[in-house]
Design a protein around this motif. Sequence first.
Motif, mmCIF file in Angstrom:
data_model
loop_
_atom_site.group_PDB
_atom_site.id
_atom_site.type_symbol
_atom_site.label_atom_id
_atom_site.label_comp_id
_atom_site.label_asym_id
_atom_site.label_seq_id
_atom_site.Cartn_x
_atom_site.Cartn_y
_atom_site.Cartn_z
ATOM 1 N N ILE A 55 -38.678 -93.702 58.704
ATOM 2 C CA ILE A 55 -38.009 -94.046 57.444
ATOM 3 C C ILE A 55 -37.357 -95.413 57.550
ATOM 4 N N ASP A 56 -36.693 -95.665 58.653
ATOM 5 C CA ASP A 56 -36.032 -96.952 58.852
ATOM 6 C C ASP A 56 -37.041 -98.095 58.841
ATOM 7 N N ARG A 57 -38.173 -97.877 59.478
ATOM 8 C CA ARG A 57 -39.218 -98.912 59.525
ATOM 9 C C ARG A 57 -39.737 -99.229 58.131
ATOM 10 N N LEU A 58 -40.026 -98.189 57.343
ATOM 11 C CA LEU A 58 -40.589 -98.416 56.011
ATOM 12 C C LEU A 58 -39.562 -98.981 55.041
ATOM 13 N N SER A 59 -38.310 -98.691 55.253
ATOM 14 C CA SER A 59 -37.283 -99.236 54.359
ATOM 15 C C SER A 59 -37.209 -100.756 54.451
ATOM 16 N N ARG A 60 -37.752 -101.324 55.531
ATOM 17 C CA ARG A 60 -37.783 -102.777 55.687
ATOM 18 C C ARG A 60 -39.062 -103.403 55.132
ATOM 19 N N GLU A 61 -40.018 -102.558 54.747
ATOM 20 C CA GLU A 61 -41.289 -103.039 54.197
ATOM 21 C C GLU A 61 -41.182 -103.373 52.709
ATOM 22 N N TYR A 62 -40.262 -102.685 52.007
ATOM 23 C CA TYR A 62 -40.219 -102.792 50.543
ATOM 24 C C TYR A 62 -38.865 -102.273 50.070
ATOM 25 N N GLU A 63 -38.423 -102.754 48.933
ATOM 26 C CA GLU A 63 -37.154 -102.291 48.383
ATOM 27 C C GLU A 63 -37.404 -101.063 47.502
ATOM 28 N N PHE A 64 -37.496 -99.906 48.151
ATOM 29 C CA PHE A 64 -37.778 -98.668 47.433
ATOM 30 C C PHE A 64 -36.534 -98.192 46.688
ATOM 31 N N ALA A 65 -36.762 -97.572 45.525
ATOM 32 C CA ALA A 65 -35.654 -96.978 44.774
ATOM 33 C C ALA A 65 -35.082 -95.781 45.515
ATOM 34 N N ALA A 66 -35.933 -95.097 46.279
ATOM 35 C CA ALA A 66 -35.511 -93.959 47.092
ATOM 36 C C ALA A 66 -36.634 -93.634 48.071
#
Length: 299
Positions: free
Chosen positions: A137-148
């Motif tokens: 989750i931490d890795r993907l949160s840096r790939e894109y600014e997801f709403a959730a």
Amino acid sequence: MTDAFRTGFVAVVGRPNVGKSTLVNRLIGQKVSITSAKAQTTRHLVRGIFTSPTHQYVFVDTPGYQTKHNSALNRVMNRNVTQALAGVDVVLFVVEAARFGEADRVLLQLLPRTRPVVLAINKIDSLKRKDELLPFIDRLSREYEFAAIVPVSATTGDGIDDLLRVAGDHLPEAPPLFDAEAITDRSERFLAAEFLREKLFRRLGAELPYGLTVEIERFEEASGAQGTLRHIHAAVIVERPSQKAIVIGKGGAQLKTIASEARRDMETLFGGKVFLEVWVKVRGGWADDERALRSLGYE
């Protein structure tokens, strides 16, 4: 219905085999999208509708975005994905737990920056090590600014209520577009072709399903003592005579089994008796012929 009722379209996108169709079926609580373990099972845009006392969600199940092959069929499917992204209120970007590669990243770059994108991390039930999830989750949160970011399992239902709540928060206030009982806007004729194609995908070998499609030649309804009877005549289209023999099987056994399984699914969804007749026809090169694709309902 409440005064602040929310209605909107939610595109469900991802690379092949991340479980989009299974997720859509779970979200609406009934099967409208066909599924199999093979990539490219979903070829059309299929809208699944779920209505609660406060929301109406119109989930748009999309084909897996294809980055490796460039046939006319794959171009049509990719075009469906990009068109779906342009006309929705929310995007559910589906990835497989602990797996994020170049194919996922290519699709990520196509997501609209003007719409909220919710990341659904699917198949969390298949993780051998649960401690992998938080770093992922931490890795993907840096790939894109997801709403959730919502971990889910379309198979077990874990996280589905959270995903509905998060997606619903981003839908606009609007009255429902469909009746509360509706589960899809697709016709029974379309669904009959899809259910038959699903059984073909599941029963046949690794490569053959990509060379076939289904065309409903006749779909007739008649009222009887036991309700509405549906008479369906379907053609399985293949590219070569050798494929026709495989689909039919020895003494017709393979095709008989496939047709019986498809008929049972149709009767469950349609709520009535179905008489299904199936033939196999050879139509060479249909998957790379734009005109043939249009005649077969690929748009």
